[in-house]
Structure formats: C-alpha cells, structure tokens
Design an enzyme around this catalytic site. Structure first.
Site, PDB file in Angstrom:
ATOM      1  N   LYS A  42       0.798  -1.233   0.000  1.00  0.00           N
ATOM      2  CA  LYS A  42       0.000   0.000   0.000  1.00  0.00           C
ATOM      3  C   LYS A  42       0.832   1.286   0.000  1.00  0.00           C
ATOM      4  O   LYS A  42       0.331   2.374   0.256  1.00  0.00           O
ATOM      5  CB  LYS A  42      -1.035   0.053   1.148  1.00  0.00           C
ATOM      6  CG  LYS A  42      -1.888  -1.170   1.326  1.00  0.00           C
ATOM      7  CD  LYS A  42      -2.329  -1.822   0.038  1.00  0.00           C
ATOM      8  CE  LYS A  42      -3.355  -1.000  -0.736  1.00  0.00           C
ATOM      9  NZ  LYS A  42      -3.633  -1.677  -2.051  1.00  0.00           N
ATOM     10  N   HIS A  97       7.344  -7.385  -1.527  1.00  0.00           N
ATOM     11  CA  HIS A  97       6.899  -6.721  -0.294  1.00  0.00           C
ATOM     12  C   HIS A  97       7.658  -7.289   0.906  1.00  0.00           C
ATOM     13  O   HIS A  97       7.405  -6.897   2.040  1.00  0.00           O
ATOM     14  CB  HIS A  97       5.410  -7.010  -0.043  1.00  0.00           C
ATOM     15  CG  HIS A  97       4.458  -6.300  -0.957  1.00  0.00           C
ATOM     16  ND1 HIS A  97       4.613  -5.003  -1.351  1.00  0.00           N
ATOM     17  CD2 HIS A  97       3.291  -6.726  -1.520  1.00  0.00           C
ATOM     18  CE1 HIS A  97       3.584  -4.662  -2.137  1.00  0.00           C
ATOM     19  NE2 HIS A  97       2.781  -5.686  -2.250  1.00  0.00           N
ATOM     20  N   SER A 127      -5.019   3.172   3.571  1.00  0.00           N
ATOM     21  CA  SER A 127      -5.124   2.461   2.294  1.00  0.00           C
ATOM     22  C   SER A 127      -5.294   0.958   2.542  1.00  0.00           C
ATOM     23  O   SER A 127      -6.128   0.294   1.921  1.00  0.00           O
ATOM     24  CB  SER A 127      -3.867   2.724   1.454  1.00  0.00           C
ATOM     25  OG  SER A 127      -3.946   2.074   0.218  1.00  0.00           O
TER      26      SER A 127
HETATM   27  P1  A3P Z   1      -4.903   4.726  -1.760  1.00  0.00           P
HETATM   28  O1  A3P Z   1      -5.596   3.535  -1.192  1.00  0.00           O
HETATM   29  O2  A3P Z   1      -4.461   5.694  -0.713  1.00  0.00           O
HETATM   30  O3  A3P Z   1      -5.664   5.390  -2.865  1.00  0.00           O
HETATM   31  P2  A3P Z   1       0.151  -0.556  -3.578  1.00  0.00           P
HETATM   32  O4  A3P Z   1       0.347  -0.557  -5.067  1.00  0.00           O
HETATM   33  O5  A3P Z   1       1.441  -0.595  -2.829  1.00  0.00           O
HETATM   34  O6  A3P Z   1      -0.831  -1.580  -3.142  1.00  0.00           O
HETATM   35  O7  A3P Z   1      -0.440   0.882  -3.190  1.00  0.00           O
HETATM   36  C1  A3P Z   1      -1.771   1.227  -3.511  1.00  0.00           C
HETATM   37  C2  A3P Z   1      -1.950   2.710  -3.293  1.00  0.00           C
HETATM   38  O8  A3P Z   1      -1.319   3.430  -4.361  1.00  0.00           O
HETATM   39  C3  A3P Z   1      -3.417   3.106  -3.323  1.00  0.00           C
HETATM   40  O9  A3P Z   1      -3.524   4.218  -2.424  1.00  0.00           O
HETATM   41  C4  A3P Z   1      -3.577   3.509  -4.781  1.00  0.00           C
HETATM   42  O10 A3P Z   1      -4.679   4.342  -5.034  1.00  0.00           O
HETATM   43  C5  A3P Z   1      -2.260   4.261  -4.995  1.00  0.00           C
HETATM   44  N1  A3P Z   1      -1.940   4.422  -6.420  1.00  0.00           N
HETATM   45  C6  A3P Z   1      -1.940   3.479  -7.375  1.00  0.00           C
HETATM   46  N2  A3P Z   1      -1.647   4.029  -8.569  1.00  0.00           N
HETATM   47  C7  A3P Z   1      -1.472   5.344  -8.366  1.00  0.00           C
HETATM   48  C8  A3P Z   1      -1.159   6.444  -9.216  1.00  0.00           C
HETATM   49  N3  A3P Z   1      -0.980   6.290 -10.530  1.00  0.00           N
HETATM   50  N4  A3P Z   1      -1.062   7.675  -8.657  1.00  0.00           N
HETATM   51  C9  A3P Z   1      -1.247   7.843  -7.330  1.00  0.00           C
HETATM   52  N5  A3P Z   1      -1.542   6.854  -6.479  1.00  0.00           N
HETATM   53  C10 A3P Z   1      -1.646   5.607  -6.990  1.00  0.00           C
END
Ligand code: A3P
Length: 284
Positions: A42, A97, A127
């Site tokens: 996240k 991770h 998140s």
């Molecule tokens: P939120 O839940 O705060 O929106 P991971 O890929 O490590 O699982 O992280 C997911 C988080 O990254 C989510 O945060 C998601 O919305 C955000 N995210 C994914 N793509 C993104 C982008 N292009 N720009 C900004 N945030 C992004």
C-alpha cells in the site's frame, strides 16, 4: 486467519510460495541487470511498477495495456511470480513486499538495482484498511480502530511497517539502492521520474516522458484493466465495496484518524523511528 506465518511474519497465503518450493526459492538468483522494487504493501508499489514499465518501453503504453501488471514485474515471493521470473532471460523487473530478512540471499552479492518506496505510514494504514476490507484473502478488520491496533502491532500482511523500514534501511548509502517516497512522486512526478531514469542509466526523450506521465497517472491507471486489478474478477477483490485504485492522494489519513489516533500514532512514530534520519520522511 488466512495468513501463512513465515519466520514470524504474517503473509497472505495466496501471495506466498508453497512449502514444497521453499528451498528452491531461497536459492533464487538475482542478476546484476535486474531491477527490484521494494515496498511495504500500500505504499504505491503498483504505481512505481507502472512507471518502471513505461521507462522500459520508452513511454509506449502497448506493454502496460496488453500484459497484467503482476506479470510485467512479478512478485518474487508469489508462486506465479517466481515461476515467471525463474525462467526469464535478460533483465527483469521484480517486485517484493518482503522484509529484508526474508529476501533470497543472492540479492546481497548481486548488483541488482533496488528502489525502495516509502510512504507516510498513516496513509498506508488507511489504504490498507480499505484494501484488506475488500480483499478475499486476508483477515478482514471489523473497524478502523481494530485495524489501527493490528497495524501498530505488525499484525498485518508482511508484518510491521516500522521493522520493514529499519531492515531495508541497512542498505542505505549503497550505490545500487535508491530511496523514493510516494509523497515526492505525487508532488513532482516529472522530476522524480527523471531521478529514477538517472539511477537506472536511462534517458527518455521529452515526448516519451510526457507519454509516461500520462499513462501512469491515477486516472489512466484506474481505467487500465491490466493495472487496476479488475482482471481476476470476483476472485480476490470484492469490487462491489471498493476498488484497488482508491484515491491516490497524500494525507487522506486526516479524513479517517480521530484526534486520539493521530496523537497516539505520532507518539509511536517518534519512539520507533527516532534512529532513522528525518529526511526520509518528507511528510513529517
Ligand atoms: P490509496 O488507497 O491511498 O488510494 P500498492 O500498489 O502498494 O498496493 O499501493 C496502492 C496505493 O497506491 C493506493 O492508495 C492507490 O490508489 C495508490 N496508487 C496506485 N496508482 C497510483 C497512481 N498512478 N497515482 C497515485 N496513487 C496511486
């Protein structure tokens, strides 16, 4: 509880290499020409993957539009990911991770370039709360209060965020180790991408960079079914109640923490992170 406990760390069983393969997996060979993305879940892992894929394709979106994100930069700890990676020739994009103590040891004798992505743990917590609440493969929290406690205790997928940072920060200062934050990516995507290119020894033409920025934006990623986790439909995510591409902003924790939680988190953060240089935490 749907976790697979591996050396004291709770991992979502669906993500992890089965017992049978374990010994072979521990001998996984990282190559000098590989690039490894490391992030606590996240933190924006998939955003960084999308950017690295677009650096590789010089801004051309064909690859990100035709191949699922988990096949472009597979998770080395997942059985499907490991199986793709182990036979792949040439330079690989690899994601993990895992906390540092669980990563296959060949990493430390390779020149693999590592990018460690940091994010404000408060935003990671929020998140994670929403994501694990719609995921079908880990224990669901009943409430934000409950998840808050789990996060502090490290009783969430991949364990303690605080330990994850401490572990990987032992690599800080190494030539092949770059630390980035979600916050700087968000604030100034263009220059952060340029910083990544420099680290990787890649150069993009202005129009290639523009195409990269467009195609890795939140809006475009949200629509791209190869990146938005709508593909394994109904299998992993309960999409009636949310989506992987949730909000994509910095500081959303302010909309979800109570004043008491904010205060408690500050205190724990100060205690646990006192020994880590402040410059790594651009949100503090
Ligand atoms: P939120 O839940 O705060 O929106 P991971 O890929 O490590 O699982 O992280 C997911 C988080 O990254 C989510 O945060 C998601 O919305 C955000 N995210 C994914 N793509 C993104 C982008 N292009 N720009 C900004 N945030 C992004």
């Amino acid at each position: 509880d749907k976790y697979l406990w591996f050396k004291g760390i709770p991992l979502p069983a669906v993500d992890f290499i089965p017992e049978l393969l374990r010994e072979e997996w521990e001998n996984f060979v990282f190559k000098d020409e590989d690039v490894l993305i490391v992030a606590f879940p996240k933190s924006g892992t998939n955003w960084l993957i999308e950017i690295l894929c677009l650096i590789r394709s010089k801004g051309d979106p064909k690859w990100i539009q035709s191949v699922p994100i988990w096949e472009r930069s597979p998770w080395v700890e997942a059985e499907y990911g490991y199986n793709i990676l182990k036979d792949k020739e040439g330079p690989r994009l690899i994601t993990t991770h895992l906390p540092i103590q669980l990563i296959p040891k060949s990493l430390f004798s390779s020149k693999t370039k590592l990018i460690y992505l940091i994010r404000n743990p408060r935003d990671i917590l929020v998140s994670g709360y929403f994501f694990w609440s719609i995921s079908k493969f880990v224990k669901k929290p009943e409430s934000m209060e409950e998840y808050f406690e789990w996060f502090i205790q490290g009783n969430v997928p991949y364990g303690s965020w605080f330990d994850h940072i401490h572990g990987w920060m032992s690599m800080k200062g190494k030539e092949n180790f770059l630390i980035l934050s979600y916050e700087e990516l968000k604030r100034d995507t263009r220059s952060t991408v340029e910083k990544i290119c420099q680290f990787l020894g890649k150069k993009l033409e202005p129009e290639e960079l523009n195409s990269l920025l467009k195609n890795s934006s939140f809006q475009v990623m949200k629509e791209n079914k190869m990146s938005n986790y709508s593909l394994p439909h109904g299998q992993y995510l309960d999409e009636k109640n949310g989506s992987f591409m949730r909000k994509g902003i910095s500081g959303d924790w302010k909309n979800h923490f109570t004043a008491a939680q904010a205060e408690a988190f500050d205190k724990i953060f100060q205690e646990k992170m006192a020994d880590v240089p402040r410059e790594l935490f651009p949100w503090e």
